[in-house]
Design a protein around this motif. Structure first.
Motif, mmCIF file in Angstrom:
data_model
loop_
_atom_site.group_PDB
_atom_site.id
_atom_site.type_symbol
_atom_site.label_atom_id
_atom_site.label_comp_id
_atom_site.label_asym_id
_atom_site.label_seq_id
_atom_site.Cartn_x
_atom_site.Cartn_y
_atom_site.Cartn_z
ATOM 1 N N LYS A 365 0.812 -1.220 0.000
ATOM 2 C CA LYS A 365 0.000 0.000 0.000
ATOM 3 C C LYS A 365 0.844 1.269 0.000
ATOM 4 O O LYS A 365 0.409 2.303 -0.516
ATOM 5 N N ALA A 370 -2.954 7.666 -3.854
ATOM 6 C CA ALA A 370 -4.213 7.838 -3.126
ATOM 7 C C ALA A 370 -4.918 9.097 -3.596
ATOM 8 O O ALA A 370 -4.964 10.113 -2.888
ATOM 9 N N THR A 372 -8.123 9.660 -3.889
ATOM 10 C CA THR A 372 -9.410 9.914 -3.227
ATOM 11 C C THR A 372 -9.254 9.752 -1.718
ATOM 12 O O THR A 372 -8.330 9.082 -1.234
ATOM 13 N N SER A 373 -10.188 10.349 -0.976
ATOM 14 C CA SER A 373 -10.141 10.258 0.484
ATOM 15 C C SER A 373 -10.351 8.826 0.952
ATOM 16 O O SER A 373 -9.764 8.388 1.950
ATOM 17 N N LEU A 374 -11.205 8.078 0.236
ATOM 18 C CA LEU A 374 -11.429 6.681 0.609
ATOM 19 C C LEU A 374 -10.138 5.885 0.527
ATOM 20 O O LEU A 374 -9.841 5.077 1.415
ATOM 21 N N MET A 375 -9.360 6.129 -0.521
ATOM 22 C CA MET A 375 -8.099 5.396 -0.695
ATOM 23 C C MET A 375 -7.109 5.785 0.393
ATOM 24 O O MET A 375 -6.346 4.950 0.893
ATOM 25 N N LYS A 376 -7.130 7.053 0.795
ATOM 26 C CA LYS A 376 -6.257 7.477 1.890
ATOM 27 C C LYS A 376 -6.651 6.794 3.187
ATOM 28 O O LYS A 376 -5.799 6.374 3.977
ATOM 29 N N GLU A 377 -7.984 6.663 3.413
ATOM 30 C CA GLU A 377 -8.457 5.989 4.619
ATOM 31 C C GLU A 377 -8.038 4.525 4.637
ATOM 32 O O GLU A 377 -7.859 3.931 5.705
ATOM 33 N N GLN A 378 -7.894 3.934 3.454
ATOM 34 C CA GLN A 378 -7.474 2.540 3.355
ATOM 35 C C GLN A 378 -5.969 2.375 3.515
ATOM 36 O O GLN A 378 -5.468 1.254 3.473
ATOM 37 N N TYR A 380 -3.588 3.839 1.536
ATOM 38 C CA TYR A 380 -2.808 3.970 0.311
ATOM 39 C C TYR A 380 -1.803 5.106 0.463
ATOM 40 O O TYR A 380 -2.163 6.228 0.823
#
Length: 438
Positions: A365, A370, A372-378, A380
């Protein structure tokens, strides 16, 4: 009634019609066959079969004019078998059925059949399969002849029931012996000087039948004295080079060319290059193969090699023949003398194998973008170290999938430019170990 397809002429016709020299000199015994001692000698496969009285089906593989038909005929004579000859070019399924039926009748009367099939590789799979039951029940003993590689042209089932014997092209010593036999038969010497005689033998290109045809032409000339090579060349056209651009000869010669370059022998490389050009090979095909040699066998040991090949190829396209072929020849010389390495080739193959084995493992990862914010939360991009900000421009981070051992695929050699690349590989390996350890 004469056997079907037996091509032996009637006695009266045989004595009245003029016989070519090649037919007059056809050996009467296997011991008279020239140049194939490796299969006919006491320890050769046919010699052993005949001595044991157990002759099996065989496939003769060899160039034209080396005695395939003659040996088959003499095998029938020495084994007391009826000799039947057919050609795959002119024989279809109905004719084959007649041959097999006649052989069955012969067998019922206690007489075996040696069926000689010339150009057997020209039969399709179904036709080849048609021989199998008749070979297995002893109706025929098959002797096939082919100039093509049986591994590619004959069915595995047929090959499993017949031994492949390789007949060799005749060398100059064998051709000289054949020329002497011709002189004895004609009761006079060839009207040639020593060098012209050697030139005549070379014109035959290992083909005994071709040599006898050439001798027959020379003997028919009315000349005042022995001819020298120039006079011979004026009167006699050189035999065309044996070369099949889609067959065995094509692959044999390109293999010889490639291995000569890999073996750093520019003279041998130029010889095989010239042989292919003389045979009518497309120079563009050679340009592609030469470039492939640079990629596979030299690689990063001399990064300039690939560029030189591409430039030579481009030069050929602009100049055409024959000047453009000189550019390809010069590229060949460069490749032959360049340092060799297949490290890049092996690294690529190893990496492909590893990729197949690990399937769809995702990248770690920390090296994923990243956006998008979702990808940052994951997670990335978390923990990614920007190499330009690191000491020596090298972070030493892991770039393989999590849980996968760091692969080592590229192993540069200590030759040419790769010697410098090896220093870099070793340098970064030490830094990586130190920084990942820290």
């Amino acid at each position: 009634m004469a056997d079907l397809f037996d091509q032996t002429p009637a006695p009266d016709a045989a004595h009245s019609a003029p016989r070519p020299l090649a037919d007059r000199l056809r050996p009467k015994r296997l011991s008279e066959v020239i140049g194939q001692e490796h299969i006919l000698g006491p320890e050769g496969p046919l010699g052993v079969m005949l001595a044991s009285g157990s002759l099996s089906s065989v496939i003769f593989w060899g160039p034209p004019g080396v005695g395939k038909t003659t040996i088959a005929r003499l095998l029938a004579d020495e084994s007391d078998l009826t000799f039947i000859q057919i050609s795959a070019i002119f024989t279809g399924v109905p004719e084959l059925r007649k041959v097999f039926e006649a052989a069955k009748m012969r067998r019922a009367n206690g007489q075996g059949t040696l069926l000689f099939v010339d150009e057997i590789h020209r039969f399709n799979k179904a036709q080849q399969d048609g021989f199998l039951p008749h070979m297995e029940d002893g109706t025929i003993l098959l002797v096939g002849a082919t100039t093509e590689n049986p591994s590619f042209e004959l069915n595995a089932a047929l090959l499993s029931r017949a031994q492949v014997l390789v007949l060799q092209r005749l060398d100059l010593a064998h051709l000289e012996l054949l020329a002497q036999r011709a002189e004895q038969e004609l009761s006079r010497a060839l009207p040639l000087t020593g060098p012209a005689r050697e030139a005549l033998l070379e014109m035959a290109d290992g083909d005994g039948r071709a040599l006898l045809n050439l001798i027959e032409q020379v003997m028919a000339w009315k000349v005042a004295g022995p001819l020298d090579p120039d006079a011979l060349a004026t009167r006699l056209m050189k035999r065309a080079v044996k070369y099949d651009k889609s067959g065995d000869e094509h692959y044999n010669l390109i293999s010889a060319l490639h291995k000569s370059v890999r073996g750093s022998d520019p003279d041998a490389a130029l010889y095989w290059f010239a042989r292919m050009l003389e045979g009518g090979e497309d120079p563009r095909y050679l340009a592609r193969r030469i470039t492939r040699m640079a990629v596979e066998d030299i690689g990063l040991a001399d990064p300039q090699a690939q560029t030189i090949c591409l430039h030579a190829w481009e030069t050929y396209e602009r100049l055409g023949s024959p000047e453009g072929e000189l550019a390809l020849a010069q590229a060949l010389i460069y490749l032959s003398l360049a340092p060799k390495s297949n490290a890049g080739y092996k690294a690529y193959k190893n990496a492909r194998a590893a990729a197949r084995k690990t399937g769809s493992e995702p990248p770690p990862k920390h090296i994923l973008n990243a956006p998008t914010s979702l990808m940052k939360e994951q997670g990335y991009g978390d923990g990614y170290a920007y190499d330009h900000d690191a000491e020596d421009g090298f972070s030493g981070q892991n770039y393989f999938p999590d849980g996968m051992k760091h692969g080592v695929y590229y192993l540069p050699v200590e030759r040419g430019y790769e010697r410098e690349l090896k220093k870099r590989v070793d340098y970064f390996a030490k830094l990586r170990a130190r920084r990942q350890g820290g």
